[in-house]
Design an enzyme around this catalytic site. Sequence first.
Site, short mmCIF file in Angstrom:
data_model
loop_
_atom_site.label_atom_id
_atom_site.label_comp_id
_atom_site.label_asym_id
_atom_site.label_seq_id
_atom_site.Cartn_x
_atom_site.Cartn_y
_atom_site.Cartn_z
N GLY A 86 -22.82 -77.47 23.45
CA GLY A 86 -23.00 -77.45 24.92
C GLY A 86 -23.27 -76.28 25.72
O GLY A 86 -22.84 -75.85 26.92
N TYR A 90 -11.36 -88.86 31.54
CA TYR A 90 -11.74 -87.42 31.04
C TYR A 90 -10.24 -86.75 31.07
O TYR A 90 -10.21 -86.02 30.27
CB TYR A 90 -12.31 -86.87 32.60
CG TYR A 90 -12.48 -85.18 32.64
CD1 TYR A 90 -13.56 -84.90 31.67
CD2 TYR A 90 -11.73 -84.53 33.47
CE1 TYR A 90 -13.85 -83.62 31.89
CE2 TYR A 90 -12.18 -83.24 33.36
CZ TYR A 90 -13.10 -82.80 32.73
OH TYR A 90 -13.37 -81.31 32.58
N1 NAP Z 1 -16.97 -76.34 35.40
C1 NAP Z 1 -15.66 -76.74 35.94
O1 NAP Z 1 -15.34 -76.59 37.12
C2 NAP Z 1 -14.84 -77.16 34.86
C3 NAP Z 1 -13.58 -77.21 35.04
C4 NAP Z 1 -12.64 -77.56 34.30
C5 NAP Z 1 -12.89 -77.66 33.07
N2 NAP Z 1 -14.34 -77.55 32.60
C6 NAP Z 1 -14.68 -77.67 31.25
O2 NAP Z 1 -15.66 -76.43 30.74
C7 NAP Z 1 -16.49 -77.15 30.03
C8 NAP Z 1 -17.93 -76.81 30.33
O3 NAP Z 1 -18.14 -77.44 31.38
P1 NAP Z 1 -19.57 -77.36 32.44
O4 NAP Z 1 -19.09 -76.96 33.90
O5 NAP Z 1 -20.46 -76.23 31.73
O6 NAP Z 1 -19.95 -78.83 32.31
P2 NAP Z 1 -21.65 -79.18 32.44
O7 NAP Z 1 -22.33 -78.23 33.36
O8 NAP Z 1 -21.51 -80.82 33.10
O9 NAP Z 1 -22.44 -79.18 31.07
C9 NAP Z 1 -21.98 -80.28 30.12
C10 NAP Z 1 -22.63 -79.79 28.60
O10 NAP Z 1 -22.29 -81.02 27.95
C11 NAP Z 1 -23.49 -81.44 27.32
N3 NAP Z 1 -23.48 -82.85 27.09
C12 NAP Z 1 -23.37 -83.76 27.75
N4 NAP Z 1 -23.62 -84.99 27.08
C13 NAP Z 1 -24.03 -84.61 25.96
C14 NAP Z 1 -24.39 -85.47 24.76
N5 NAP Z 1 -24.52 -86.83 24.61
N6 NAP Z 1 -24.77 -84.92 23.77
C15 NAP Z 1 -24.79 -83.33 23.76
N7 NAP Z 1 -24.47 -82.78 24.64
C16 NAP Z 1 -23.98 -83.19 26.05
C17 NAP Z 1 -24.74 -80.80 28.47
O11 NAP Z 1 -25.81 -80.96 27.70
P3 NAP Z 1 -27.47 -81.16 28.64
O12 NAP Z 1 -27.05 -80.51 30.03
O13 NAP Z 1 -28.31 -80.20 27.70
O14 NAP Z 1 -27.48 -82.66 28.40
C18 NAP Z 1 -24.06 -79.61 28.68
O15 NAP Z 1 -24.39 -78.61 27.74
C19 NAP Z 1 -16.47 -78.72 29.61
O16 NAP Z 1 -15.53 -78.96 28.65
C20 NAP Z 1 -15.34 -79.01 30.96
O17 NAP Z 1 -14.66 -80.20 30.69
C21 NAP Z 1 -15.28 -77.11 33.53
#
Ligand code: NAP
Length: 240
Positions: A8, A151
């Site tokens: 990811g 989630y």
């Molecule tokens: N940002 C926040 O506020 C926040 C808060 C709490 C926890 N988190 C946690 O931090 C982590 C990173 O979050 P983020 O903010 O970077 O989220 P994000 O921007 O939504 O990125 C999601 C990632 O998951 C990948 N993904 C989604 N569906 C997929 C699939 N079918 N196959 C393969 N890859 C897939 C996406 O790949 P593509 O984009 O290339 O499709 C992307 O790399 C997550 O575990 C999230 O729960 C984030």
Amino acid sequence: MKRALVVGGSGKLGQVICRTLHAADARVSFTYFKGEKVAKALQSELGCDALRLDLRDLASVGPALSEQAARLGGVDCLIHAATIGSTLEPPVFDRLEDASVEGFEALMAINVGSAFFACQALAPSLSKAGGNIVLLGSVDGIKPVPSPPPYAVSKAALKGLALSLCKALGPSGVCVNVVAPGVLESGASHTLPDDLRAEYLKHCGLKRLGKLEEAANLVAWMGLHNTYITGQTLMVDGGL
Ligand SMILES: NC(=O)c1ccc[n+]([C@@H]2O[C@H](COP(=O)([O-])OP(=O)(O)OC[C@H]3O[C@@H](n4cnc5c(N)ncnc54)[C@H](OP(=O)(O)O)[C@@H]3O)[C@@H](O)[C@H]2O)c1
């Protein structure tokens, strides 16, 4: 040079994690799915390997990541940062009554199943290195906050995975932890309704959203330098 595989890496937080690891002299490799443009740009910026992988196809996760790890020359650090936040398309902050069976299965595959099979596939390489596994959880799976139920369930499951694997892989020197952000400035939290964002800010000790760098710095440190913290969930939530 430490070798880091980020599942990811094309996500908002995943990109910052990859850059932080690279800046700390790690050799980085990452996966992406729909974010081809972002992934290609990051790949050329960091001069690293990137793999397109659909994490809903759980049977392909282990073999694909094993091959990717072999190209990297082994793995010292596995970071799982892939997620979807909703069972619906387009994504919403889904309520209990909204969740579909198909969407729930996809969410659990991406958020939990792929983390499980990534750990399974890379455990031998991580064991050789005495490395680190860092799973990205969320406050939603740890504390009673308003959250989309599917989630929250998936994020709580990662805590169980870390609790179990810290014992299973501990004898090989592998540490397994969860880093659980609160609400960050962008990324997975984009479906959070405005009233709940305001509620978060009201209860957050620091009275602001977290920066991506603030979570990424901890993730990268845990991935590259941690040697004695294991089975823990570390909150990055500004004091919620
Ligand atoms: N940002 C926040 O506020 C926040 C808060 C709490 C926890 N988190 C946690 O931090 C982590 C990173 O979050 P983020 O903010 O970077 O989220 P994000 O921007 O939504 O990125 C999601 C990632 O998951 C990948 N993904 C989604 N569906 C997929 C699939 N079918 N196959 C393969 N890859 C897939 C996406 O790949 P593509 O984009 O290339 O499709 C992307 O790399 C997550 O575990 C999230 O729960 C984030």
